[in-house]
Design an enzyme around this catalytic site. Sequence first.
Site, PDB file in Angstrom:
ATOM      1  N   CYS A   1       0.884  -1.173   0.029  1.00 42.77           N
ATOM      2  CA  CYS A   1       0.008  -0.110   0.129  1.00 42.77           C
ATOM      3  C   CYS A   1       1.051   1.283  -0.018  1.00 42.77           C
ATOM      4  O   CYS A   1       1.540   1.582   0.856  1.00 42.77           O
ATOM      5  CB  CYS A   1      -0.803   0.198   1.227  1.00 42.77           C
TER       6      CYS A   1
ATOM      7  N   CYS B   1      -0.376   4.168   2.179  1.00 42.73           N
ATOM      8  CA  CYS B   1      -0.095   3.826   3.795  1.00 42.73           C
ATOM      9  C   CYS B   1       1.284   4.242   4.094  1.00 42.73           C
ATOM     10  O   CYS B   1       1.643   4.737   5.303  1.00 42.73           O
ATOM     11  CB  CYS B   1      -0.417   2.428   4.064  1.00 42.73           C
ATOM     12  N   ASP B   2       2.056   3.710   3.422  1.00 47.52           N
ATOM     13  CA  ASP B   2       3.661   3.222   3.829  1.00 47.52           C
ATOM     14  C   ASP B   2       4.478   4.103   3.054  1.00 47.52           C
ATOM     15  O   ASP B   2       5.718   4.220   3.429  1.00 47.52           O
ATOM     16  CB  ASP B   2       4.302   1.920   3.899  1.00 47.52           C
TER      17      ASP B   2
END
Lengths: 114, 317
Positions: free
Chosen positions: B135, B138-139
């Site tokens: 993701c 997200c990261d």
Amino acid sequence: MLNTNLTHVLSEQEHAKLLQENENVMICCGRMGPMCIPVYEVMEELEGEYTKVKFVDMEFDTADAKVIRNLPQVRGFQGIPFVIYYKNGKVVKATSSIQNREQVTAILDEKFGK
Amino acid sequence: MENHFDLIVVGAGAAGLTAGIYLSRAKVSTLILNEGAVGGQMVLTHEIANYPGVESISGYQLARNMKTQAQKFGCVIKSNIKITNLDLEGGTKSVEVNNKEVYTAHAIILATGGKSRTLGVPGEDKFKGKGISYCATCDGDFFQDKEIIVVGGGNSALEEAVSLTKYASKVTIIHQFDNFQALEHYVEEAKNNSKINFIMESKIIEFAGDESLKKVRIQNQATQEITEMIVDGVFIFIGYVPNTEKIGGKVALNNYGEIIVDKNMATNIAGIYAAGDSIAKRYRQVTTAVADGTIAALSASEYINNIKKELHLVSTN
Ligand SMILES: Cc1cc2nc3c(=O)[nH]c(=O)nc-3n(C[C@H](O)[C@H](O)[C@H](O)COP(=O)(O)OP(=O)(O)OC[C@H]3O[C@@H](n4cnc5c(N)ncnc54)[C@H](O)[C@@H]3O)c2cc1C
């Protein structure tokens, strides 16, 4: 504030108080994203089952979340959420990125007893 | 009979929740059993901007709305369960879950959707969240000024590779073939980005490191030559697979593992319907999953009414 049904920890002081007042704590420090939401949902479900454990969340992108981000146990973590399990105020386990119900309950059973 | 329902839906994504809404509203007692978080792939989507009538909404919120709507009509939803046995044959279908509880119903809708494909090579599990991610939103920010790899050659891989250049100093796209499957404009955008370079016809065969990921071993598919590359992070976008591994051998699947249905979303087994991303179809969207869920619910409802009429006739004869 995170949009979950868990208790939110909003400051460093609240975090310290939480550890003082609870023997077993699981804290999920994340965002409202795909890797974090499933973990919050598992925690919401487990709240009713693991009554000896306090389940809380904390927003990753707040200054006070440094109490989690700066823990030595999260060195090398590069995926949210950072999930920390505390017993008597001490970190007994830390995980990075998404975890499913089985993985979470295995840690809860091992660290806090069934 | 506490564990008997008119219908059981397997999967609480857009398709399963829609079926739950329609059936419960029509007073067909319905249980939804879901492995993982309610919402399925919707939860993976930060923003959904093409769901008609809703200008922009987070996938999580849309999933929550669908869940609440279904529950308001009386639908029972159990999440984070694992199905251990499925008996789809005969008049009464049964589903056993991991706590040994068995649920029965006249009919079942399979709405198990799909999931990200993983590479399945050594080290992948160990370094998930410690250098390996699925993701970018997200990261991505963990990789500020770092060198990363993006694995894949489809739309997601190329789009996310470009988006990751916001953070990373260098992005290497590794793809197993010598050409990309992505749409031309995604390929062009990646090729025109000075931070992106390409390793074609190659696969990662191992992840290595200590506390976090440090390097990967890459094998060239044409020459079989193996090289090592020092890297801070790897993002994997290699497509989706239908979640039908537990259903295979029970209902008819095509060569891609997708469930074969007719226009009423009926499978080859009487009383078993399927809907959403797990069925054989071309376009996979929330709108199409919702449409499939509606059709499956209406068809199953008719089937159940007929079964109940038959049962009533038998009992009054
Ligand atoms: C990153 C991303 C972005 C997207 N963006 C958009 C967009 O902007 N607009 C759009 O329209 N579509 C978008 N899509 C596609 C859309 O999300 C899907 O097509 C749709 O959500 C599929 O719904 P579904 O109900 O068929 O399956 P899923 O959402 O996959 O749900 C299936 C559910 O079944 C559960 N399950 C699986 N196996 C079992 C089992 N054995 N037992 C019990 N439960 C099981 C799963 O855990 C899951 O909860 C996107 C997809 C992704 C991945």
